[in-house]
Design a protein around this motif. Structure first.
Motif, PDB file in Angstrom:
ATOM      1  N   ILE A   1      55.478 -34.278   4.028  1.00  0.00           N
ATOM      2  CA  ILE A   1      55.421 -36.184   2.955  1.00  0.00           C
ATOM      3  C   ILE A   1      56.565 -35.968   2.156  1.00  0.00           C
ATOM      4  CG2 ILE A   1      53.917 -36.956   1.653  1.00  0.00           C
ATOM      5  CD1 ILE A   1      53.211 -37.125   4.983  1.00  0.00           C
ATOM      6  N   ILE A   2      57.271 -36.316   1.824  1.00  0.00           N
ATOM      7  CA  ILE A   2      58.040 -36.554   0.871  1.00  0.00           C
ATOM      8  C   ILE A   2      57.767 -38.060  -0.060  1.00  0.00           C
ATOM      9  CG2 ILE A   2      60.721 -36.931  -0.080  1.00  0.00           C
ATOM     10  CD1 ILE A   2      61.144 -36.645   2.774  1.00  0.00           C
ATOM     11  N   ALA A   3      57.224 -37.663  -1.427  1.00  0.00           N
ATOM     12  CA  ALA A   3      56.684 -38.050  -2.826  1.00  0.00           C
ATOM     13  C   ALA A   3      58.537 -38.322  -3.378  1.00  0.00           C
ATOM     14  CB  ALA A   3      56.184 -38.111  -4.108  1.00  0.00           C
TER      15      ALA A   3
ATOM     16  N   HIS B   1      53.937 -41.611  -7.972  1.00  0.00           N
ATOM     17  CA  HIS B   1      55.218 -41.900  -7.534  1.00  0.00           C
ATOM     18  C   HIS B   1      55.428 -43.061  -7.146  1.00  0.00           C
ATOM     19  CE1 HIS B   1      56.254 -37.538  -8.050  1.00  0.00           C
ATOM     20  NE2 HIS B   1      54.868 -37.074  -7.198  1.00  0.00           N
ATOM     21  N   ASP B   2      56.154 -43.847  -6.572  1.00  0.00           N
ATOM     22  CA  ASP B   2      56.238 -45.046  -5.575  1.00  0.00           C
ATOM     23  C   ASP B   2      56.647 -45.519  -4.572  1.00  0.00           C
ATOM     24  OD1 ASP B   2      56.493 -46.339  -8.497  1.00  0.00           O
ATOM     25  OD2 ASP B   2      58.640 -45.157  -8.405  1.00  0.00           O
ATOM     26  N   PHE B   3      56.280 -44.238  -3.586  1.00  0.00           N
ATOM     27  CA  PHE B   3      56.412 -44.057  -2.254  1.00  0.00           C
ATOM     28  C   PHE B   3      56.074 -42.931  -1.137  1.00  0.00           C
ATOM     29  CE2 PHE B   3      60.050 -46.890  -3.364  1.00  0.00           C
ATOM     30  CZ  PHE B   3      59.813 -48.246  -2.646  1.00  0.00           C
ATOM     31  N   PHE B   4      55.402 -42.137  -0.690  1.00  0.00           N
ATOM     32  CA  PHE B   4      55.026 -41.705   0.515  1.00  0.00           C
ATOM     33  C   PHE B   4      56.119 -41.606   1.124  1.00  0.00           C
ATOM     34  CE2 PHE B   4      51.172 -39.876  -1.998  1.00  0.00           C
ATOM     35  CZ  PHE B   4      51.459 -39.178  -2.916  1.00  0.00           C
ATOM     36  N   VAL B   5      56.916 -40.950   1.944  1.00  0.00           N
ATOM     37  CA  VAL B   5      57.531 -40.910   2.811  1.00  0.00           C
ATOM     38  C   VAL B   5      56.914 -39.845   4.028  1.00  0.00           C
ATOM     39  CG1 VAL B   5      59.899 -41.044   4.040  1.00  0.00           C
ATOM     40  CG2 VAL B   5      59.480 -41.980   1.845  1.00  0.00           C
ATOM     41  N   HIS B   6      56.555 -40.525   5.448  1.00  0.00           N
ATOM     42  CA  HIS B   6      55.936 -39.480   6.536  1.00  0.00           C
ATOM     43  C   HIS B   6      57.260 -38.834   7.121  1.00  0.00           C
ATOM     44  CE1 HIS B   6      53.290 -38.467   9.477  1.00  0.00           C
ATOM     45  NE2 HIS B   6      53.297 -37.078   9.536  1.00  0.00           N
TER      46      HIS B   6
ATOM     47  N   ASN C   1      66.122 -31.322   5.373  1.00  0.00           N
ATOM     48  CA  ASN C   1      67.030 -31.441   4.076  1.00  0.00           C
ATOM     49  C   ASN C   1      68.048 -32.294   4.407  1.00  0.00           C
ATOM     50  OD1 ASN C   1      68.335 -29.613   1.417  1.00  0.00           O
ATOM     51  ND2 ASN C   1      70.176 -29.726   3.177  1.00  0.00           N
ATOM     52  N   ASP C   2      69.100 -32.625   5.809  1.00  0.00           N
ATOM     53  CA  ASP C   2      70.185 -34.265   5.326  1.00  0.00           C
ATOM     54  C   ASP C   2      69.364 -34.601   5.616  1.00  0.00           C
ATOM     55  OD1 ASP C   2      71.674 -31.495   6.132  1.00  0.00           O
ATOM     56  OD2 ASP C   2      71.398 -32.213   8.663  1.00  0.00           O
ATOM     57  N   PHE C   3      67.980 -34.850   5.743  1.00  0.00           N
ATOM     58  CA  PHE C   3      67.234 -36.177   5.572  1.00  0.00           C
ATOM     59  C   PHE C   3      66.726 -37.130   4.572  1.00  0.00           C
ATOM     60  CE2 PHE C   3      63.328 -39.469   4.573  1.00  0.00           C
ATOM     61  CZ  PHE C   3      63.760 -40.483   5.464  1.00  0.00           C
ATOM     62  N   VAL C   4      66.897 -35.882   3.319  1.00  0.00           N
ATOM     63  CA  VAL C   4      66.586 -36.147   1.801  1.00  0.00           C
ATOM     64  C   VAL C   4      67.989 -36.418   1.434  1.00  0.00           C
ATOM     65  CG1 VAL C   4      65.438 -35.292  -0.684  1.00  0.00           C
ATOM     66  CG2 VAL C   4      64.592 -34.419   1.552  1.00  0.00           C
ATOM     67  N   VAL C   5      68.634 -35.662   1.716  1.00  0.00           N
ATOM     68  CA  VAL C   5      69.567 -35.536   0.791  1.00  0.00           C
ATOM     69  C   VAL C   5      70.554 -36.990   1.267  1.00  0.00           C
ATOM     70  CG1 VAL C   5      72.139 -34.669   0.762  1.00  0.00           C
ATOM     71  CG2 VAL C   5      70.404 -33.287   0.512  1.00  0.00           C
TER      72      VAL C   5
ATOM     73  N   THR D   1      62.767 -37.037  -6.080  1.00  0.00           N
ATOM     74  CA  THR D   1      61.816 -36.688  -4.661  1.00  0.00           C
ATOM     75  C   THR D   1      61.065 -35.316  -4.868  1.00  0.00           C
ATOM     76  OG1 THR D   1      63.553 -35.500  -3.483  1.00  0.00           O
ATOM     77  CG2 THR D   1      63.781 -37.774  -3.302  1.00  0.00           C
ATOM     78  N   GLU D   2      60.038 -35.108  -4.317  1.00  0.00           N
ATOM     79  CA  GLU D   2      59.604 -34.280  -4.133  1.00  0.00           C
ATOM     80  C   GLU D   2      58.969 -33.884  -2.690  1.00  0.00           C
ATOM     81  OE1 GLU D   2      54.745 -32.575  -5.575  1.00  0.00           O
ATOM     82  OE2 GLU D   2      56.797 -33.391  -7.141  1.00  0.00           O
ATOM     83  N   THR D   3      59.529 -32.647  -1.756  1.00  0.00           N
ATOM     84  CA  THR D   3      59.660 -32.584  -0.440  1.00  0.00           C
ATOM     85  C   THR D   3      58.008 -31.701  -0.536  1.00  0.00           C
ATOM     86  OG1 THR D   3      61.270 -32.983  -0.068  1.00  0.00           O
ATOM     87  CG2 THR D   3      59.766 -32.243   1.561  1.00  0.00           C
ATOM     88  N   ASN D   4      57.345 -31.967   0.657  1.00  0.00           N
ATOM     89  CA  ASN D   4      55.870 -31.201   0.778  1.00  0.00           C
ATOM     90  C   ASN D   4      55.665 -31.486   2.322  1.00  0.00           C
ATOM     91  OD1 ASN D   4      53.822 -31.456  -1.731  1.00  0.00           O
ATOM     92  ND2 ASN D   4      54.567 -33.554  -1.465  1.00  0.00           N
ATOM     93  N   LEU D   5      55.311 -29.749   2.530  1.00  0.00           N
ATOM     94  CA  LEU D   5      55.805 -29.367   4.352  1.00  0.00           C
ATOM     95  C   LEU D   5      54.159 -29.903   4.636  1.00  0.00           C
ATOM     96  CD1 LEU D   5      58.034 -25.978   4.848  1.00  0.00           C
ATOM     97  CD2 LEU D   5      58.273 -29.023   5.099  1.00  0.00           C
ATOM     98  N   ILE D   6      53.553 -30.431   6.058  1.00  0.00           N
ATOM     99  CA  ILE D   6      52.833 -30.549   6.533  1.00  0.00           C
ATOM    100  C   ILE D   6      52.777 -28.979   7.496  1.00  0.00           C
ATOM    101  CG2 ILE D   6      51.235 -32.025   7.779  1.00  0.00           C
ATOM    102  CD1 ILE D   6      52.603 -34.333   7.034  1.00  0.00           C
ATOM    103  N   PHE D   7      51.852 -28.348   7.313  1.00  0.00           N
ATOM    104  CA  PHE D   7      51.219 -27.234   8.400  1.00  0.00           C
ATOM    105  C   PHE D   7      50.469 -27.509   9.331  1.00  0.00           C
ATOM    106  CE2 PHE D   7      52.255 -25.065   4.174  1.00  0.00           C
ATOM    107  CZ  PHE D   7      53.723 -24.286   4.990  1.00  0.00           C
ATOM    108  N   GLN D   8      49.529 -28.587   9.266  1.00  0.00           N
ATOM    109  CA  GLN D   8      48.635 -29.551  10.450  1.00  0.00           C
ATOM    110  C   GLN D   8      48.388 -30.010   9.970  1.00  0.00           C
ATOM    111  OE1 GLN D   8      45.002 -27.115  11.368  1.00  0.00           O
ATOM    112  NE2 GLN D   8      46.565 -24.546  11.267  1.00  0.00           N
TER     113      GLN D   8
END
Length: 182
Positions: free
Chosen positions: A101-103, A137-142, A152-156, A168-175
């Motif tokens: 999830i990228i804020a 934040h304005d968006f959460f992008v899953h 990383n390429d997607f974010v950049v 941007t703030e990237t949060n990894l989803i484990f489950q």
């Protein structure tokens, strides 16, 4: 001229699982809430659990006649309550095992572009969902990516280079567990 929902002459009647264009979430919403009864809620719960359920089985579970079931599902679609029927695809098994999830926070000068940016984000490869938010934040992008480099390429390439993006703030989803809709 027949509507998109009308079967061709001599064709079988439509079932609840007939394909329609996918909903984007950007369609206009009705201003008045739709009144739903217990049967409507039962139909929605069954379809949320299995959108491929045959009409006769759906009717039996809801305790109504198949013709009534077909008419009710069609009415729920026409009213926009049912926006579409979708496949639940496992990102890991389809080559994108890393989810995040990228804020995203936009620059103040980019606030007039929120809706167009929402559409742009939703069209990018690997994007599963986009949420326009109120708050910090304005968006959460899953997103789902093949690996850490792909994420990383997607974010950049899609966010960091955009002059309208402030942070941007990237949060990894484990489950992930898909919750029942109803």
């Amino acid at each position: 001229m027949p509507s998109d929902d009308s079967p061709a002459p001599g064709a079988a009647p439509l079932s609840p699982n007939d394909v329609r264009p996918a909903a984007t979430g950007l369609e206009p919403r009705t201003t008045a809430p739709v009144v739903l009864d217990a049967v409507d809620h039962r139909l929605l719960a069954e379809l949320a659990a299995d959108a491929r359920i045959p009409n006769n089985a759906l009717a039996q579970r809801a305790g109504i006649a198949p013709s009534t079931c077909l008419a009710r599902v069609r009415a729920l679609r026409d009213k926009g309550v049912i926006r579409g029927f979708h496949a639940d695809i496992d990102p890991a098994l389809s080559g994108r095992p890393l989810q995040a999830i990228i804020a995203v926070r936009m620059q103040g000068s980019a606030r007039s572009r929120l809706t167009s940016f929402l559409r742009e984000l939703g069209a990018l490869p690997g994007v599963l969902n986009v949420f326009l938010l109120g708050g910090a934040h304005d968006f959460f992008v899953h997103v789902a990516a093949p690996d850490a480099d792909g994420l990383n390429d997607f974010v950049v390439e899609n966010l960091s280079v955009n002059p309208g993006v402030a942070l941007t703030e990237t949060n990894l989803i484990f489950q992930h567990v898909r919750a029942p809709v109803f």
